[in-house]
Structures are given as C-alpha cells and as structure tokens.
Design a protein around this motif. Structure first.
Motif, PDB file in Angstrom:
ATOM      1  N   PHE A 131       0.877  -1.174   0.000  1.00 24.80           N
ATOM      2  CA  PHE A 131       0.000   0.000   0.000  1.00 24.80           C
ATOM      3  C   PHE A 131       0.918   1.229   0.000  1.00 24.80           C
ATOM      4  O   PHE A 131       1.613   1.518   0.978  1.00 24.80           O
ATOM      5  CB  PHE A 131      -0.904  -0.035   1.234  1.00 24.80           C
ATOM      6  N   SER A 132       0.919   1.918  -1.113  1.00 26.34           N
ATOM      7  CA  SER A 132       1.830   3.064  -1.294  1.00 26.34           C
ATOM      8  C   SER A 132       1.049   4.370  -1.199  1.00 26.34           C
ATOM      9  O   SER A 132       0.010   4.536  -1.870  1.00 26.34           O
ATOM     10  CB  SER A 132       2.517   2.979  -2.664  1.00 26.34           C
ATOM     11  N   ARG A 133       1.614   5.312  -0.391  1.00 25.49           N
ATOM     12  CA  ARG A 133       1.008   6.636  -0.245  1.00 25.49           C
ATOM     13  C   ARG A 133       2.100   7.693  -0.461  1.00 25.49           C
ATOM     14  O   ARG A 133       3.200   7.584   0.105  1.00 25.49           O
ATOM     15  CB  ARG A 133       0.393   6.796   1.130  1.00 25.49           C
ATOM     16  N   SER A 134       1.761   8.670  -1.221  1.00 25.78           N
ATOM     17  CA  SER A 134       2.724   9.734  -1.519  1.00 25.78           C
ATOM     18  C   SER A 134       2.049  11.101  -1.363  1.00 25.78           C
ATOM     19  O   SER A 134       0.946  11.310  -1.901  1.00 25.78           O
ATOM     20  CB  SER A 134       3.263   9.581  -2.956  1.00 25.78           C
ATOM     21  N   GLU A 135       2.741  12.028  -0.613  1.00 24.60           N
ATOM     22  CA  GLU A 135       2.224  13.383  -0.418  1.00 24.60           C
ATOM     23  C   GLU A 135       3.314  14.392  -0.831  1.00 24.60           C
ATOM     24  O   GLU A 135       4.456  14.303  -0.372  1.00 24.60           O
ATOM     25  CB  GLU A 135       1.827  13.621   1.033  1.00 24.60           C
ATOM     26  N   TRP A 296      -2.684   7.600  -3.564  1.00 28.10           N
ATOM     27  CA  TRP A 296      -2.655   6.293  -2.908  1.00 28.10           C
ATOM     28  C   TRP A 296      -2.832   5.220  -3.997  1.00 28.10           C
ATOM     29  O   TRP A 296      -3.657   5.389  -4.914  1.00 28.10           O
ATOM     30  CB  TRP A 296      -3.806   6.144  -1.898  1.00 28.10           C
ATOM     31  N   GLN A 297      -2.133   4.132  -3.794  1.00 28.49           N
ATOM     32  CA  GLN A 297      -2.349   2.994  -4.709  1.00 28.49           C
ATOM     33  C   GLN A 297      -1.942   1.696  -4.003  1.00 28.49           C
ATOM     34  O   GLN A 297      -1.117   1.702  -3.094  1.00 28.49           O
ATOM     35  CB  GLN A 297      -1.584   3.167  -6.015  1.00 28.49           C
ATOM     36  N   VAL A 298      -2.551   0.622  -4.460  1.00 28.20           N
ATOM     37  CA  VAL A 298      -2.269  -0.717  -3.911  1.00 28.20           C
ATOM     38  C   VAL A 298      -1.848  -1.622  -5.061  1.00 28.20           C
ATOM     39  O   VAL A 298      -2.566  -1.743  -6.071  1.00 28.20           O
ATOM     40  CB  VAL A 298      -3.485  -1.315  -3.175  1.00 28.20           C
ATOM     41  N   GLN A 299      -0.711  -2.237  -4.876  1.00 25.03           N
ATOM     42  CA  GLN A 299      -0.222  -3.252  -5.826  1.00 25.03           C
ATOM     43  C   GLN A 299      -0.129  -4.572  -5.067  1.00 25.03           C
ATOM     44  O   GLN A 299       0.550  -4.643  -4.036  1.00 25.03           O
ATOM     45  CB  GLN A 299       1.132  -2.839  -6.391  1.00 25.03           C
ATOM     46  N   ALA A 300      -0.833  -5.629  -5.583  1.00 26.56           N
ATOM     47  CA  ALA A 300      -0.896  -6.874  -4.799  1.00 26.56           C
ATOM     48  C   ALA A 300      -1.010  -8.084  -5.713  1.00 26.56           C
ATOM     49  O   ALA A 300      -1.482  -8.007  -6.863  1.00 26.56           O
ATOM     50  CB  ALA A 300      -2.077  -6.823  -3.837  1.00 26.56           C
ATOM     51  N   SER A 301      -0.584  -9.182  -5.176  1.00 26.97           N
ATOM     52  CA  SER A 301      -0.830 -10.508  -5.799  1.00 26.97           C
ATOM     53  C   SER A 301      -2.034 -11.124  -5.087  1.00 26.97           C
ATOM     54  O   SER A 301      -2.033 -11.252  -3.861  1.00 26.97           O
ATOM     55  CB  SER A 301       0.392 -11.406  -5.641  1.00 26.97           C
ATOM     56  N   ARG A 302      -3.032 -11.487  -5.891  1.00 18.74           N
ATOM     57  CA  ARG A 302      -4.282 -12.002  -5.316  1.00 18.74           C
ATOM     58  C   ARG A 302      -4.384 -13.501  -5.574  1.00 18.74           C
ATOM     59  O   ARG A 302      -4.411 -13.958  -6.727  1.00 18.74           O
ATOM     60  CB  ARG A 302      -5.472 -11.283  -5.921  1.00 18.74           C
ATOM     61  N   LEU A 303      -4.444 -14.239  -4.500  1.00 15.96           N
ATOM     62  CA  LEU A 303      -4.711 -15.682  -4.564  1.00 15.96           C
ATOM     63  C   LEU A 303      -6.176 -15.914  -4.249  1.00 15.96           C
ATOM     64  O   LEU A 303      -6.757 -15.206  -3.416  1.00 15.96           O
ATOM     65  CB  LEU A 303      -3.829 -16.436  -3.572  1.00 15.96           C
ATOM     66  N   SER A 304      -6.757 -16.931  -4.887  1.00 13.69           N
ATOM     67  CA  SER A 304      -8.185 -17.186  -4.669  1.00 13.69           C
ATOM     68  C   SER A 304      -8.473 -18.678  -4.733  1.00 13.69           C
ATOM     69  O   SER A 304      -7.738 -19.457  -5.358  1.00 13.69           O
ATOM     70  CB  SER A 304      -9.042 -16.445  -5.699  1.00 13.69           C
ATOM     71  N   GLY A 305      -9.548 -19.040  -4.083  1.00 15.64           N
ATOM     72  CA  GLY A 305     -10.064 -20.405  -4.151  1.00 15.64           C
ATOM     73  C   GLY A 305     -11.571 -20.365  -4.062  1.00 15.64           C
ATOM     74  O   GLY A 305     -12.130 -19.608  -3.259  1.00 15.64           O
TER      75      GLY A 305
END
Length: 313
Positions: A131-135, A296-305
């Motif tokens: 979770f990246s936040r920049s001001e 703000w931005q979110v970069q993620a790897s999403r696993l699912s079942g």
C-alpha cells in the motif's frame, strides 16, 4: 412162328394137324386162339393201365411229398456291415463379430451441445502486496509504503459461451466485500471485479473435466472507511478529488475442474492467481504560492479459491 401153307393144301387140314387130332374142330381151335389173344391184349392193356396209374400215383405222391416237406430255410442274408459313423463335425468357433468401438457413455460437457454456461462460485481472496502513499507539498515529498495482507470473501458470477468443443469465451463479475488492508479495520471500501476470460477445457474421465481460464479485467473500489475519510478531507481543503469509484486492473488465470451431475448441472472448483493494481487516490491542489498532491495505490498478488455450481442452457 407162322407156317406157310403149302399151295394146294386146304387150311382145314392144317388146322387139324395143328390140333393133333384131338377131336377139336379147327374152328374151335381158332376161337380158342382168338380168345387167348384177346385175353392177352386185355391183360396187356390192364397191365399198362396199372403201370401208368402206379407211375401217376407215384408222381403225385412225390409231388405231394415235395409240397409237404418244408423247403429248407433260405440262408439268411449276411447282415450288411454297419456303416461307419460319420465323423462328428468339429465345432466351428463362431467368427468373432467385428467389434464396434463402443462409444463411451456420452458425457455432455458443461455447456454440452448448449451454447451457454452460467456459473456461481464462492470462496476467498488473499491479497499480498504494498500500500503506497505519496504526499507532495511544494518541494517536500513524503512517501509511505506499507505491506498488506488482506484476506476476505469472494463471490463470482460468470457467463461463458461455447465457440468449439474446447474453447469458451465469456466474463465474470466478482464481489469481495469491504476490503480491509491488513485485517485491522483499515477499510478501503467495497471490492468489485469484472473480467473477460477465455476457457480451455478437456475431459479426463467420465463426468470429470479440467479447464484453465486466463483472464484480464478491471477492479473497482467503492470508497469507504479510511479512503472515504481522506477524500472528504481533501475536498474540504480545496483539493481536486473525485468522489466516485476507484479503478484498477488485474491480469491472471484460474484453473479448476468440474464434475458433471447431469447433462446441465455440474460442480465446480477453482484456484486462481491475479496481479492487481488499484489507484485509490489522486488529489491535486494549487495556489499562487504553493501546489500540493496526494496519491494512494495498492499493488498486490491475489490468490483465490472457490467452489460453485454451473448450469448450461
């Protein structure tokens, strides 16, 4: 023996001389001789008759005896030799009928001959990322990067259309509840996804299929929690901030199997992976003296079942 009468001598003198002077007359003598001849003839005829009768009787007796004596039994014909029994025909093994490749029980694929497939599945999503936040205020810049570990529910509804025996194309919509960044009540809002997917499937056993679904799509956050608070604050401070859904994208794939319950209903199980990028905030403000921005931005790897049901029609 006949005596010849001499010529000139009468027959009577001859007869007298023949009789010897017995006082018999020649006629008497002649008659006696004739009577003796007749007797002789009669006797001869009788003898002949008796002999013929005897011969006839003897012939009849022989014939009768021959008739009464049973003829010797005719020799019994020798029995003909019994014909040799014909050799029993060897059992001829029936020619094997040409085996016809039995078609295995027709297993209709999930969409079967029907062009459409609808599936509904439920499970989880597990997001691991940053979770990246920049001001930025004037020349000052402040960057914060926090690791996220978000586990939440996921429900997906999809539609696929058959294009061949192997391939299907379609899309799906997903809902992931209120997205909590670290399961610590850092709520960002309602998580939604929409993707386009291509499915390739193959039958591996009766009633059982395997498939893979590469997909690409969009993610959306309907602001809530800390995200909604930041949007409101920025708007109050004069930042140019949009208050609508936040967008992102995903790219990944699902893989799974389906078990046919009947020709139109099947069970479904999948696991998946997707890489996601969500742009949560992009606010800007400026004045003659200073300019400011916040992202703000979110970069993620999403696993699912997921587990679910499919229906074809």
């Amino acid at each position: 023996m006949c005596r010849r009468v001499p010529p000139g001598r009468p027959l009577s003198s001859l007869l007298n001389a023949r009789s010897g002077g017995t006082g018999s007359t020649p006629l008497t003598y002649a008659l006696g001789m004739r009577f003796s001849a007749v007797q002789f003839l009669l006797f001869s005829a009788f003898a002949i008759f008796v002999v013929d009768e005897a011969q006839a009787a003897s012939t009849k007796a022989k014939a009768k005896a021959k008739a009464t004596v049973p003829a010797p039994p005719a020799p019994e014909p020798e029995p003909e030799p019994a014909p040799e029994p014909a050799p029993e025909p060897k059992p001829v093994a029936p020619e094997p009928e040409a085996e016809v490749a039995a078609a295995p029980p027709a297993i209709v694929p999930p969409a079967g001959p029907r062009p459409w497939l609808v599936f509904l599945e439920g499970g989880f999503h597990w997001d691991l990322g940053t979770f990246s936040r920049s001001e930025n205020v004037g020349l000052n810049q402040n960057n914060n990067n926090d690791e996220i570990n978000s586990l939440g529910p996921m429900v997906t509804l999809g539609v696929l259309s058959r294009v061949s025996d192997v391939w299907r194309v379609g899309g799906a919509f997903g809902y992931g509840g209120n997205w909590d960044l670290n399961n610590s009540n850092q709520l960002l809002g309602q998580l939604l996804t929409a993707d386009f997917r291509l499915e390739a499937g193959t039958q591996v056993a009766d009633h059982f299929w395997l498939f893979a679904q590469p997909k690409v799509g969009l993610t959306s956050i309907i602001p809530g929690g800390i995200l909604q608070d930041r949007i409101t604050a920025n708007q109050q401070f004069g930042f140019d901030t949009w208050s609508g859904p936040r967008w992102g994208f995903l790219i990944g794939a699902d893989a799974g199997g389906r078990y046919m319950l009947n020709d139109w209903l099947s069970l479904r199980a999948t696991v998946g992976y997707a890489w996601t990028m969500s742009f949560l905030l992009d606010s800007h403000a400026s004045s003659p003296q200073v300019s400011a921005s916040q992202t703000w931005q979110v970069q993620a790897s999403r696993l699912s079942g997921n587990l679910g049901l499919e229906a074809s029609f």
